[in-house]
Design an enzyme around this catalytic site. Structure first.
Site, PDB file in Angstrom:
ATOM      1  N   ASP A  51       0.723  -1.292   0.175  1.00 28.17           N
ATOM      2  CA  ASP A  51       0.062  -0.061  -0.190  1.00 28.17           C
ATOM      3  C   ASP A  51       0.931   1.299  -0.045  1.00 28.17           C
ATOM      4  OD1 ASP A  51      -2.328  -1.477   0.076  1.00 28.17           O
ATOM      5  OD2 ASP A  51      -2.298  -1.453   2.345  1.00 28.17           O
TER       6      ASP A  51
ATOM      7  N   TYR B 299       7.385  -9.842   6.631  1.00 24.91           N
ATOM      8  CA  TYR B 299       7.050  -8.281   6.872  1.00 24.91           C
ATOM      9  C   TYR B 299       7.725  -8.157   8.502  1.00 24.91           C
ATOM     10  CZ  TYR B 299       3.889  -7.487   2.948  1.00 24.91           C
ATOM     11  OH  TYR B 299       3.509  -7.356   1.843  1.00 24.91           O
TER      12      TYR B 299
END
Length: 285
Positions: free
Chosen positions: A64, A125
Site C-alpha cells: 500500500d 514483513y
C-alpha cells in the site's frame, strides 16, 4: 490454470527494494499517481527503447501507499531478442534511470514454473514501533511508528502466540469481494532492540488487505494495557471487524523477504496457490 511463458519470450526475475514514502503503493493507478510498478515499467520501456510497448510486472506482494520493501520480488516476460540484447547492461541502465527511492538489485532468467506471486510460499514483513517518550529518531521517522504509551512486549508476544496458525483472518482484513481471508500465519513475534525500537516479525503464506497493520494495531492495544492478551484471539474467533482494532499507519511496515520452494517445486506451488482455500471441516457451498 496454466502460467506458461509465451513462445518467443523469457521470464525474468527482479529483486528490488524501495522507500514507499513518496509512492501511492505498488500497483499502477488510472489516476496517474506515482507508483512503484509504474516507475519501473516506465524505466524498463525507456532503457530497452521499447517505445509504446509496456512489459507488465507481476509482483510477489502488492504494498500500500507508504509501505516500504527491502526484499520485494517481481517478474516480467520479455522478448527473447530484447533480453539477449540488453541483459548484460540492463541493471546498470535501470540504476541510471530510476529515482533514488527505488532500486533493482538483480535481474536473471527465472527457472521454469516461476511466478513471483503464485510460486511464493511465504512473505516476511517487519513492523517497527517505538514508545520512547521523546518520540522517533528523526533519521528513522519514515520507518518507525511512535506510540505514546509504554508497551509491554511480553504481553504482546503472549497475545501474538494465540494468532499463529491457519485461521480465517476476516476480523483483521479489509473485505474484498470474492477473495478468501483464510491464511496461515507462520510467525508473529516482537523484540525490543537496544535502541528501544520494537520490531514485529510477521510471516505468512500470504496476507489479505490491511492484515499486518490490523494485527499490529491489536497488539499495540494489548501492549499499552488497554486490552488483555486474550483479546486479539477473541477478535479473531469472532470473525468480524472490531472497531477497537486500528489499522496502524503504513510507514512502520517493510516487506523484508519473500520465500520460494526449490526450483522443481515451483510449478506445483504455482498451481496450489491459485486454489480457493477453506478451513478443515468447512462446507463446500
Amino acid at each position: 490454470m496454466s502460467d506458461e511463458v509465451q513462445p518467443g519470450f523469457v521470464r525474468v526475475r527482479l529483486d528490488l527494494s524501495y522507500d514507499g514514502t513518496e509512492f501511492s503503493g505498488w500497483a499502477k493507478q488510472a489516476s496517474g499517481r506515482r507508483t512503484v510498478q509504474g516507475e519501473i515499467e516506465d524505466a524498463l520501456r525507456t532503457v530497452t527503447r521499447s517505445r509504446d510497448t509496456t512489459y507488465e510486472l507481476t509482483v510477489a506482494g502488492r504494498t500500500d501507499a507508504g509501505v516500504h520493501a527491502r526484499g520485494q520480488v517481481a517478474h516480467v516476460d520479455l522478448p527473447v531478442e530484447l533480453w539477449a540484447e540488453h541483459e548484460e547492461k540492463l541493471l546498470k541502465r535501470l540504476a541510471g534511470r530510476l529515482s533514488k527511492d527505488v532500486r533493482v538489485w538483480s535481474l536473471r532468467e527465472a527457472p521454469s514454473g516461476f511466478n513471483a506471486r503464485f510460486s511464493a510460499i511465504w512473505r516476511r514483513y517487519a513492523y517497527r514501533v517505538t514508545d520512547n517518550p521523546g518520540g522517533v529518531d528523526p533519521l528513522l521517522r519514515s520507518h518507525v511508528l511512535w506510540h505514546d504509551w509504554p508497551l509491554d512486549v511480553d504481553a504482546m508476544n503472549e497475545a501474538a502466540e494465540r494468532l499463529v496458525g491457519e485461521h480465517d483472518f476476516a476480523a483483521y482484513c479489509k473485505k474484498r469481494e470474492g477473495a478468501t481471508t483464510i491464511r496461515t500465519l507462520q510467525e508473529l513475534s516482537l523484540v525490543r532492540g537496544d535502541d528501544g525500537v520494537i520490531t514485529a516479525t510477521v510471516r505468512a503464506d500470504a496476507f489479505c488487505h490491511n492484515m499486518v497493520r490490523s494485527l499490529i494495531g491489536a497488539l499495540l492495544f494489548v501492549g499499552d494495557g488497554h486490552r488483555g492478551p486474550d483479546w486479539p484471539g477473541k477478535v479473531l474467533a469472532a470473525g468480524v471487524r472490531d472497531s477497537a482494532v486500528h489499522v496502524v499507519r503504513p510507514h512502520g511496515l517493510t516487506l523484508e523477504e519473500v520465500g520460494y520452494p526449490a526450483d522443481e517445486l515451483l510449478a506445483a506451488r504455482n498451481k496450489e496457490a491459485r486454489n480457493r482455500r477453506t478451513l478443515p471441516g468447512a462446507g463446500c457451498c
